[in-house]
Design a protein around this motif. Structure first.
Motif, PDB file in Angstrom:
ATOM      1  N   UNK A 109       0.753  -1.260  -0.046  1.00 35.69           N
ATOM      2  CA  UNK A 109       0.240  -0.080   0.074  1.00 35.69           C
ATOM      3  C   UNK A 109       0.803   1.351  -0.008  1.00 35.69           C
ATOM      4  N   UNK A 110       2.010   1.080   0.378  1.00 32.95           N
ATOM      5  CA  UNK A 110       2.849   2.418   0.360  1.00 32.95           C
ATOM      6  C   UNK A 110       4.304   2.067  -0.208  1.00 32.95           C
ATOM      7  N   UNK A 111       4.348   1.386  -1.309  1.00 30.63           N
ATOM      8  CA  UNK A 111       5.488   0.881  -1.951  1.00 30.63           C
ATOM      9  C   UNK A 111       6.485   1.734  -2.088  1.00 30.63           C
ATOM     10  N   UNK A 112       7.829   1.638  -1.702  1.00 30.72           N
ATOM     11  CA  UNK A 112       8.867   2.604  -1.888  1.00 30.72           C
ATOM     12  C   UNK A 112       9.617   2.271  -3.230  1.00 30.72           C
ATOM     13  N   UNK A 113       9.096   1.805  -4.197  1.00 28.36           N
ATOM     14  CA  UNK A 113       9.288   1.306  -5.589  1.00 28.36           C
ATOM     15  C   UNK A 113      10.289   0.299  -5.466  1.00 28.36           C
ATOM     16  N   UNK A 114       9.985  -0.727  -4.931  1.00 31.61           N
ATOM     17  CA  UNK A 114      10.610  -1.799  -4.803  1.00 31.61           C
ATOM     18  C   UNK A 114      10.083  -3.242  -5.254  1.00 31.61           C
ATOM     19  N   UNK A 115      10.238  -3.750  -6.358  1.00 27.33           N
ATOM     20  CA  UNK A 115       9.594  -4.954  -6.967  1.00 27.33           C
ATOM     21  C   UNK A 115      10.138  -6.135  -6.235  1.00 27.33           C
ATOM     22  N   UNK A 116       8.868  -7.070  -6.443  1.00 21.49           N
ATOM     23  CA  UNK A 116       8.893  -8.355  -5.562  1.00 21.49           C
ATOM     24  C   UNK A 116       9.032  -9.339  -6.903  1.00 21.49           C
ATOM     25  N   UNK A 117       9.919 -10.352  -6.845  1.00 24.89           N
ATOM     26  CA  UNK A 117      10.005 -11.340  -8.100  1.00 24.89           C
ATOM     27  C   UNK A 117       9.904 -12.664  -7.488  1.00 24.89           C
ATOM     28  N   UNK A 118       8.420 -13.138  -7.301  1.00 22.11           N
ATOM     29  CA  UNK A 118       8.388 -14.673  -7.063  1.00 22.11           C
ATOM     30  C   UNK A 118       9.020 -15.496  -8.222  1.00 22.11           C
ATOM     31  N   UNK A 119       9.573 -16.484  -7.893  1.00 27.70           N
ATOM     32  CA  UNK A 119      10.148 -17.260  -8.756  1.00 27.70           C
ATOM     33  C   UNK A 119       9.212 -18.231  -9.622  1.00 27.70           C
ATOM     34  N   UNK A 120       9.232 -18.127 -10.720  1.00 21.99           N
ATOM     35  CA  UNK A 120       8.365 -18.678 -11.788  1.00 21.99           C
ATOM     36  C   UNK A 120       6.956 -18.419 -11.693  1.00 21.99           C
ATOM     37  N   UNK A 121       6.937 -17.112 -11.788  1.00 25.42           N
ATOM     38  CA  UNK A 121       5.245 -16.727 -11.665  1.00 25.42           C
ATOM     39  C   UNK A 121       4.729 -16.923 -12.923  1.00 25.42           C
ATOM     40  N   UNK A 122       5.349 -16.855 -14.000  1.00 23.42           N
ATOM     41  CA  UNK A 122       4.952 -17.600 -15.450  1.00 23.42           C
ATOM     42  C   UNK A 122       6.139 -18.340 -15.890  1.00 23.42           C
ATOM     43  N   UNK A 123       5.675 -19.244 -16.980  1.00 19.50           N
ATOM     44  CA  UNK A 123       6.718 -20.190 -17.487  1.00 19.50           C
ATOM     45  C   UNK A 123       6.409 -20.108 -18.958  1.00 19.50           C
ATOM     46  N   UNK A 124       7.284 -19.933 -19.831  1.00 11.28           N
ATOM     47  CA  UNK A 124       7.367 -20.014 -21.380  1.00 11.28           C
ATOM     48  C   UNK A 124       6.798 -21.216 -21.615  1.00 11.28           C
ATOM     49  N   UNK A 125       5.744 -21.342 -22.653  1.00  6.70           N
ATOM     50  CA  UNK A 125       5.230 -22.581 -23.128  1.00  6.70           C
ATOM     51  C   UNK A 125       5.497 -22.620 -24.617  1.00  6.70           C
ATOM     52  N   UNK A 126       5.273 -21.736 -25.418  1.00  4.54           N
ATOM     53  CA  UNK A 126       5.256 -21.975 -26.762  1.00  4.54           C
ATOM     54  C   UNK A 126       5.390 -20.519 -27.571  1.00  4.54           C
TER      55      UNK A 126
END
Length: 504
Positions: free
Chosen positions: A180-197
């Motif tokens: 809600x008060x993000x200091x412009x820091x991104x979070x990158x969970x591992x494998x949120x999306x995965x290449x398919x084709x």
């Protein structure tokens, strides 16, 4: 069996030496690759918001503990500090493994050589060693009896409880700030999306028209009546031609839209909207009384949401046109002027059929708008970057009757998609503690929850050569991206599927 004082002293010295080696190695490994360490802290699901000061505090406190452990008269305090440090590290790992939204990559030092579970066991062993050293040192220092250990045990319990409480407090505080008060820091969970084709489209003139009944549809700006489709796995490609028999319609920039079983042919510069059945590819029905517009999305078979220039000084304005009433209902308060009301309010107009919400994402400022089907404002939500005011230079020509940008604009949000109360925004602004390699090699997508009005996470879509990301589209299980002349399919993994489901 009683342990002699000399053996007790050796045990304490050995444990202190082990702690010295551990803290020296851990602190130096962090300081020698400090930028990477801060990036990793910034990606933590627990303490992201505090990465700026924790990145300095941890190695400094570790080195302070090392100095204290080498001084005999500070040994008692040093062991307490060592126990406190190991307790906080252990509590952090335990919460990451069992309560955080995702498990990040390692955070430097020995952790890089171990799995999270192995490191948890490693930390617990060192906690036990610190407790043993504290008890033996206390006995050597004061010659207390076994019955007098209660005071030392209270100290140990207090340190462990305090260390754990600190981590829990930082976790709760950080979560509040990040969402809600993000200091412009991104979070990158591992494998949120995965290449398919990937599907080679041959040309870079394709755009998303829509998706329905298990097929994805693309229009072609250089072949306006051509409709390319494929199944959701990019198989069974089919190219068809739309039947359009209306004469004397001078299309300039016609676009195709597909929604449910309806097919739309739209051109705001005429202005014209025709719709019909997707089944027979015929669009005989004409919308009458349309105003001029530059963006539009169908709401249902008889209504569209559009962006026009009917506002004051020809400023952008959003409204809903009802074909049955041949009337437009504008909401002049949706778009907020900062400079000229045209360039500064430019953005991407979207509609989500699932949530039945209109979404408008500004290109040049950190905000997007949600509205109901009648263009009534629901919320204004800020993206996590800090560009709250559009950075544009506008020049006026021909006695102020024409305007143009006199310098390249500072783009904040380059594209967007919406699905089921989640907004996916392609951001062009680099965040704090951003990994340089990821930033250079990928397009960054930030995800927001409309209902909670909060930032959720980010994930990269890796580049294909030097091609540009033109647009994205999201479904319940997949994300599609047009990159140059390729249509790329990514599977949404569990962490994103959960967010989509919870946003229903």
């Amino acid at each position: 069996m009683k342990i002699s004082d000399s053996l007790k002293g050796i045990i304490v010295e050995t444990i202190c030496l082990l702690y010295i080696l551990l803290f020296v190695y851990a602190a130096l490994s962090k300081l020698l690759d400090f930028e990477n360490f801060q990036v990793q802290i910034g990606q933590s699901p627990l303490i992201s918001a505090h990465a700026s000061w924790i990145g300095y505090a941890v190695p400094i406190v570790e080195l302070i503990a090392v100095v204290m452990l080498t001084v005999s008269r500070l040994r008692k305090a040093a062991l307490r500090l060592s126990l406190a440090l190991m307790t906080t590290f252990t509590a952090y790992i335990f919460i990451v493994l069992h309560y955080s939204s995702f498990v990040p990559c390692s955070c430097g030092g020995i952790l890089e050589k171990m799995s999270w579970n192995v490191h948890l066991i490693f930390n617990i062993v060192f906690i036990l060693l610190a407790i043993v050293a504290m008890l033996l040192h206390e006995k050597l220092d004061q010659q207390i009896s076994n019955r007098d250990y209660s005071r030392s045990l209270k100290w140990i319990a207090g340190i462990i409880a305090s260390g754990t409480a600190i981590v829990i407090f930082l976790f709760i505080w950080s979560e509040q700030m990040m969402h809600y008060e993000n200091p412009f820091i991104r979070r990158y969970p591992r494998h949120a999306v995965m290449f398919n084709s990937k599907l080679d489209l041959k040309f870079n003139s394709y755009y998303f028209a829509g998706i329905t009944n298990g097929r994805i549809y693309l229009g072609n700006s250089t072949a306006p009546l051509q409709l390319l489709s494929a199944d959701t796995n990019l198989k069974n490609k089919k190219v068809e031609r739309i039947i359009f028999t209306e004469k004397n319609v001078l299309f300039q920039r016609p676009l195709i839209r597909v929604m449910d079983q309806c097919l739309y042919l739209i051109d705001g510069s005429v202005p014209a909207v025709f719709n019909g059945s997707l089944k027979d590819l015929n669009v005989p029905k004409k919308f009458n009384g349309l105003p001029y517009f530059d963006q539009a999305e169908p709401l249902d078979s008889s209504r569209i949401v559009l962006r026009s220039n009917k506002g004051k000084d020809l400023a952008n304005i959003i409204g809903v046109f009802d074909n049955e009433k041949s009337k437009s209902n504008y909401n002049p308060k949706l778009l907020q002027k900062q400079i000229d009301g045209v360039f500064d309010t430019d953005g991407r107009l979207l509609y989500d059929e699932t949530s039945q919400k209109i979404v408008y994402v500004y290109f040049y400022r950190n905000q997007f708008i949600t509205a109901g089907k009648n263009a009534e404002l629901i919320s204004r939500i800020h993206t996590i970057d800090t560009t709250s005011h559009a950075k544009l230079k506008v020049s006026y020509l021909k006695n102020s009757t024409e305007r143009k940008m006199s310098a390249p604009p500072y783009i904040v949000n380059a594209g967007a998609a919406v699905h089921n109360n989640l907004v996916f925004i392609y951001s062009k602004i680099k965040g704090r503690f951003q990994d340089e390699k990821t930033w250079d090699q990928a397009f960054i997508i930030d995800v927001y929850d409309v209902n909670k009005q909060s930032y959720l996470m980010s994930f990269p879509i890796y580049k294909i050569k030097n091609e540009k990301l033109k647009s994205i589209m999201v479904t319940k299980n997949q994300l599609y991206a047009i990159i140059g002349s390729s249509l790329v399919l990514y599977d949404l993994k569990t962490i994103l599927k959960k967010e989509i489901k919870s946003a229903e």
